[in-house]
Design a protein around this motif. Structure first.
Motif, PDB file in Angstrom:
ATOM      1  N   ARG A  95      -0.528  -8.981 -14.999  1.00 58.19           N
ATOM      2  CA  ARG A  95      -1.470  -9.770 -14.192  1.00 58.19           C
ATOM      3  C   ARG A  95      -0.846 -10.146 -12.855  1.00 58.19           C
ATOM      4  N   LEU A  96       0.407 -10.583 -12.886  1.00 59.50           N
ATOM      5  CA  LEU A  96       1.093 -10.969 -11.650  1.00 59.50           C
ATOM      6  C   LEU A  96       1.309  -9.770 -10.729  1.00 59.50           C
ATOM      7  N   GLN A  97       1.594  -8.614 -11.300  1.00 59.19           N
ATOM      8  CA  GLN A  97       1.748  -7.412 -10.485  1.00 59.19           C
ATOM      9  C   GLN A  97       0.444  -7.084  -9.760  1.00 59.19           C
ATOM     10  N   HIS A  98      -0.649  -7.232 -10.461  1.00 59.12           N
ATOM     11  CA  HIS A  98      -1.955  -6.988  -9.859  1.00 59.12           C
ATOM     12  C   HIS A  98      -2.210  -7.978  -8.716  1.00 59.12           C
ATOM     13  N   ASP A  99      -1.897  -9.245  -8.967  1.00 60.11           N
ATOM     14  CA  ASP A  99      -2.046 -10.263  -7.917  1.00 60.11           C
ATOM     15  C   ASP A  99      -1.158  -9.948  -6.717  1.00 60.11           C
ATOM     16  N   LEU A 100       0.054  -9.473  -6.985  1.00 55.89           N
ATOM     17  CA  LEU A 100       0.984  -9.130  -5.917  1.00 55.89           C
ATOM     18  C   LEU A 100       0.429  -7.993  -5.052  1.00 55.89           C
ATOM     19  N   GLU A 101      -0.162  -7.007  -5.706  1.00 54.25           N
ATOM     20  CA  GLU A 101      -0.759  -5.900  -4.964  1.00 54.25           C
ATOM     21  C   GLU A 101      -1.884  -6.389  -4.056  1.00 54.25           C
ATOM     22  N   LYS A 102      -2.681  -7.310  -4.553  1.00 53.98           N
ATOM     23  CA  LYS A 102      -3.764  -7.871  -3.735  1.00 53.98           C
ATOM     24  C   LYS A 102      -3.196  -8.606  -2.524  1.00 53.98           C
ATOM     25  N   LEU A 103      -2.156  -9.414  -2.755  1.00 55.43           N
ATOM     26  CA  LEU A 103      -1.546 -10.162  -1.653  1.00 55.43           C
ATOM     27  C   LEU A 103      -0.906  -9.233  -0.622  1.00 55.43           C
ATOM     28  N   GLU A 104      -0.295  -8.155  -1.095  1.00 55.78           N
ATOM     29  CA  GLU A 104       0.284  -7.195  -0.162  1.00 55.78           C
ATOM     30  C   GLU A 104      -0.796  -6.603   0.736  1.00 55.78           C
ATOM     31  N   PHE A 105      -1.944  -6.346   0.151  1.00 58.92           N
ATOM     32  CA  PHE A 105      -3.053  -5.751   0.901  1.00 58.92           C
ATOM     33  C   PHE A 105      -3.531  -6.673   2.018  1.00 58.92           C
ATOM     34  N   VAL A 106      -3.557  -7.982   1.740  1.00 57.99           N
ATOM     35  CA  VAL A 106      -4.045  -8.940   2.750  1.00 57.99           C
ATOM     36  C   VAL A 106      -2.900  -9.603   3.515  1.00 57.99           C
ATOM     37  N   LYS A 107      -1.685  -9.076   3.334  1.00 53.11           N
ATOM     38  CA  LYS A 107      -0.500  -9.588   4.045  1.00 53.11           C
ATOM     39  C   LYS A 107      -0.211 -11.057   3.719  1.00 53.11           C
ATOM     40  N   GLY A 108      -0.337 -11.406   2.429  1.00 45.77           N
ATOM     41  CA  GLY A 108      -0.082 -12.782   2.005  1.00 45.77           C
ATOM     42  C   GLY A 108       1.396 -13.027   1.737  1.00 45.77           C
ATOM     43  N   ASN A 109       1.711 -14.261   1.336  1.00 48.43           N
ATOM     44  CA  ASN A 109       3.080 -14.657   1.012  1.00 48.43           C
ATOM     45  C   ASN A 109       3.433 -14.156  -0.391  1.00 48.43           C
ATOM     46  N   LEU A 110       4.376 -13.237  -0.478  1.00 44.49           N
ATOM     47  CA  LEU A 110       4.721 -12.597  -1.744  1.00 44.49           C
ATOM     48  C   LEU A 110       5.846 -13.298  -2.501  1.00 44.49           C
TER      49      LEU A 110
END
Length: 59
Positions: free
Chosen positions: A19-34
């Motif tokens: 689940r966290l990996q999926h969230d991380l991928e989403k954040l990477e896409f929107v240039k969020g804080n990883l």
């Protein structure tokens, strides 16, 4: 902890990790804080390692 409890905890952590990996991928896409998610993933990896060692010691 007995074998069943350890195995259940491992499965639970694996689900959290995915689940966290999926969230991380989403954040990477929107240039969020990883950083926070990367830390959580690292913590889960450490805990999984410890639980797997406990399983090995039970054998």
């Amino acid at each position: 902890m007995n074998r069943k409890e350890i195995e259940y905890k491992i499965e639970d952590l694996k689900a959290d990790y995915v689940r966290l990996q999926h969230d991380l991928e989403k954040l990477e896409f929107v240039k969020g804080n990883l950083s926070p998610l990367e830390k959580q993933l690292a913590d889960i990896e450490k805990e999984l390692s410890n639980l797997n060692k406990q399983l090995d010691e039970l054998d």
